[in-house]
Design a protein around this motif. Sequence first.
Motif: not given
Length: 206
Positions: A144-150, A193-200, A202-206
């Motif tokens: 939802d942080i990525a969703a907020a940024a997008e 925003t791209e950085r935030i979404t990329a980080a998210v 990456e996190e959910i892919a672990k």
Amino acid sequence: MRDETISDFLDRLADRVPAPGGGASAALHAAQAAALLGMVARYTTGEKYAVHQEVVERIRRESDTLRARALTLAEQDAAAFTAVTDAYRLPRESEQEKAARSTAIARALAGAARPPADVIAAALDVVELAEVLLPIGNPNVVTDIAAAAEAARAAATTARVNVEVNLIGIRDDRVRSGLLAETARVDEIATRTERITAAVREEIAK
């Protein structure tokens, strides 16, 4: 606008009326972005997050303020665009009427550019809060942080074109320069925003 159902608002948005339009939609993107951050902050509570309590509480307060501010901007945008439409409808038979109409249009366009410019500033504020919340927020709602940024990026990019379309008729160079300075921040918002979404992701892919 704030008392309408979503369905009623969308009906008006789809109708052949001057407002609401893209500017109001941009502001609502920003409001939704802020609301999402508020939700994540409210899930980031309890003993596990006690060390971050002060920061999370600040984000909650600021996101709530941003949500209300963005909703107000949506209403202001609709009103400002209606003023532009009214200015274009002024009589233009005599030279005096033409001059008065031209002045009224320029003034209305400057007014119409202000709400979307403020939406860009609000979107940047949302992205900044998202960057702070990302490393400390509850991982169960990290998407939802990525969703907020997008949503904030959508707000900013949509608002930019609504500023730019009004620049054509604005005569005051100082006003134009100020508005252009606001739109110049949109690419920065998109990059962050791209950085935030990329980080998210990456996190959910672990």
